[in-house]
Design a protein around this motif. Structure first.
Motif, PDB file in Angstrom:
ATOM      1  N   ALA A   1       2.219 -50.939 -30.749  1.00  9.37           N
ATOM      2  CA  ALA A   1       1.360 -50.710 -29.590  1.00  9.37           C
ATOM      3  C   ALA A   1       1.585 -49.305 -29.042  1.00  9.37           C
ATOM      4  O   ALA A   1       2.726 -48.836 -28.953  1.00  9.37           O
TER       5      ALA A   1
ATOM      6  N   HIS B   1      -3.035 -49.080 -33.008  1.00 11.27           N
ATOM      7  CA  HIS B   1      -3.132 -50.131 -31.990  1.00 11.27           C
ATOM      8  C   HIS B   1      -3.006 -49.483 -30.608  1.00 11.27           C
ATOM      9  O   HIS B   1      -1.909 -49.364 -30.056  1.00 11.27           O
TER      10      HIS B   1
ATOM     11  N   VAL C   1      -3.491 -49.498 -26.641  1.00  7.80           N
ATOM     12  CA  VAL C   1      -3.611 -50.461 -25.542  1.00  7.80           C
ATOM     13  C   VAL C   1      -4.464 -49.809 -24.463  1.00  7.80           C
ATOM     14  O   VAL C   1      -3.998 -48.926 -23.738  1.00  7.80           O
TER      15      VAL C   1
ATOM     16  N   THR D   1      -6.302 -52.486 -20.194  1.00  4.90           N
ATOM     17  CA  THR D   1      -5.631 -53.700 -19.731  1.00  4.90           C
ATOM     18  C   THR D   1      -4.274 -53.823 -20.407  1.00  4.90           C
ATOM     19  O   THR D   1      -4.154 -53.562 -21.613  1.00  4.90           O
TER      20      THR D   1
ATOM     21  N   GLU E   1      -0.880 -55.406 -22.151  1.00  4.04           N
ATOM     22  CA  GLU E   1      -0.652 -56.466 -23.124  1.00  4.04           C
ATOM     23  C   GLU E   1       0.732 -57.069 -22.896  1.00  4.04           C
ATOM     24  O   GLU E   1       1.690 -56.344 -22.629  1.00  4.04           O
ATOM     25  N   LYS E   2       0.813 -58.383 -23.002  1.00  2.00           N
ATOM     26  CA  LYS E   2       2.099 -59.075 -22.942  1.00  2.00           C
ATOM     27  C   LYS E   2       2.478 -59.482 -24.357  1.00  2.00           C
ATOM     28  O   LYS E   2       1.742 -60.224 -25.008  1.00  2.00           O
ATOM     29  N   ARG E   3       3.598 -58.957 -24.823  1.00  8.45           N
ATOM     30  CA  ARG E   3       4.070 -59.251 -26.173  1.00  8.45           C
ATOM     31  C   ARG E   3       5.550 -58.922 -26.232  1.00  8.45           C
ATOM     32  O   ARG E   3       6.058 -58.160 -25.403  1.00  8.45           O
TER      33      ARG E   3
END
Length: 415
Positions: free
Chosen positions: A331, A381, A383, A386, A388-390
């Motif tokens: 990310a 990738h 982001v 918004t 991202e939760k990961r």
């Protein structure tokens, strides 16, 4: 070599004057931009920036003492104060012999440029008689913030400044990291501060065509990766990290945010202010940081990109990332879309974001991306807009500076 723990964080930023306020605004995707209030911008091409709001140095030092310090040093005092308290360190209660093992490496790209401008303006508007403030030189020089912090807390360890333009504070953090793991200190205060929202600074960046001129919409002007980006948005502030010898931190019962595991520095060797299309220096810095940490590219979960919102710079960095991380789902986000470009303080503030991304398993967004640049390498990738939760176990933080300087740091989650 010694392991290195991150035990304290401190921030003075356009999005808040504490780490908690700052982080909450980052994950909310807010912009800190607005009209410049520090001077009349009516004759300038750019009328806005990311200013620190509601800062009161008298919360930290008396008014008489504050007059001895340029704003960049005042920001340093405030950020370091929060980080020290966050790490639950009491230097006043620490025996002097232990303070021999505590140092400060503090960065700034411009130092006391505000003081410099004010003093020359006074000189040339007068009769030519040199009536300079007796604190003119110590207020101006870039190393003074590091010295002030060591004096303030009685710290006798390694003490100096790093200057590598907008890579300065990441360079400081890497240098502090090396100092601890080589056994030359137990604790280091590392970071950077910048207070360069001045007529000469804004005018100079305007002259070099580096700044956005989106005066009708400051909040959306910083837009890394967007096809319509037109330059960076200047910012100010400070970020501080407390780095400690891991065993020392554990022995004193410190709460550990993260472990710092690698740092890499390189050079573009290309141009005064531009970056090469192939991103060679950036790629070398990232590769060196990975090697230093004993990691492979697939180990990295998140890259906090330097991405300032300049046309060539953003693409150069993404090309470098594509070179190093080809085919890997890592990310990538550009938090300068929210903070603006804090110049010499950027690396420290973005290190705080990196550490909190690890702690909270959150990838902050890149805001203001309405039309992604078609020239961005395919498969990355990004982001966008918004969070991202990961799971985030390793974060890589990039910073680059005029002169071709590159600095990359890597942090690891503490389980």
């Amino acid at each position: 070599m010694k392991r290195v723990a991150v035990t304290g964080l401190g921030a003075i930023t356009p999005l808040g004057n504490s780490v908690t306020e700052f982080w909450n605004n980052i994950i909310a995707g807010k912009s800190g931009a607005g009209p410049i209030t520090k001077f009349d911008t009516s004759k300038f091409k750019t009328h806005f920036a990311h200013e620190v709001k509601d800062f009161d140095i008298e919360q930290y030092v008396e008014k008489k003492e504050a007059r001895k310090y340029d704003l960049f040093t005042q920001y340093a005092i405030a950020a370091a104060d929060e980080a020290i308290k966050d790490a639950k360190l009491d230097f006043a209660a620490m025996p002097q012999e232990e303070r021999f093992e505590v140092g400060v490496i503090w960065a700034s790209g411009n130092g006391g440029i505000g003081t410099f401008e004010e003093q020359l303006k006074e000189f040339y508007s007068g009769d030519g008689t040199p009536r300079f403030n007796p604190f003119f030189i110590p207020k101006m020089i870039v190393d003074i913030a590091a010295g002030v912090l060591s004096i303030r807390y009685g710290l006798h360890g390694p003490n100096y400044a790093t200057v590598s333009a907008c890579a300065s504070s990441n360079t400081a953090i890497i240098s502090a990291f090396d100092t601890i793991r080589l056994g030359k200190a137990k604790i280091m205060i590392a970071g950077g501060s910048e207070a360069a929202l001045t007529p000469a600074s804004i005018g100079g960046f305007n002259a070099s065509q580096a700044l956005s001129k989106r005066n009708d919409s400051p909040e959306t002007a910083s837009r890394p990766f967007d096809a319509d980006r037109d330059g960076f948005v200047a910012g100010e502030g400070a970020g501080a990290l407390i780095l400690e010898d891991w065993d020392y931190a554990v022995a004193r019962g410190a709460a550990i945010y993260a472990e710092m595991v690698g740092g890499g520095m390189a050079a573009d060797a290309y141009h005064l202010t531009g970056t090469p299309a192939d991103g060679l220096g950036a790629a070398l810095g990232m590769q060196k940081a990975l090697k230093d940490a004993g990691l492979n590219p697939h180990d990295i979960d998140y890259i906090n990109a330097h991405a300032t919102s300049t046309h060539i710079g953003d693409l150069s960095e993404l090309t470098a990332i594509d070179t190093v991380f080809k085919g890997i789902d890592v990310a990538i986000s550009a938090t300068k879309s929210m903070t603006g470009h804090l110049l010499g303080a950027a690396g420290a503030v973005e290190s705080i974001i990196s550490v909190l991304a690890l702690k909270n398993d959150i990838i902050p967004p890149t805001i203001n991306v309405e039309n992604p640049d078609a020239a961005i390498p395919q498969g990355l990738h990004l982001v966008l807009n918004t969070l991202e939760k990961r799971p985030v176990n390793y974060v890589l933080n990039n910073t680059f500076g005029f002169g071709g300087h590159t600095a990359t740091s890597i942090f690891k989650k503490v389980n």
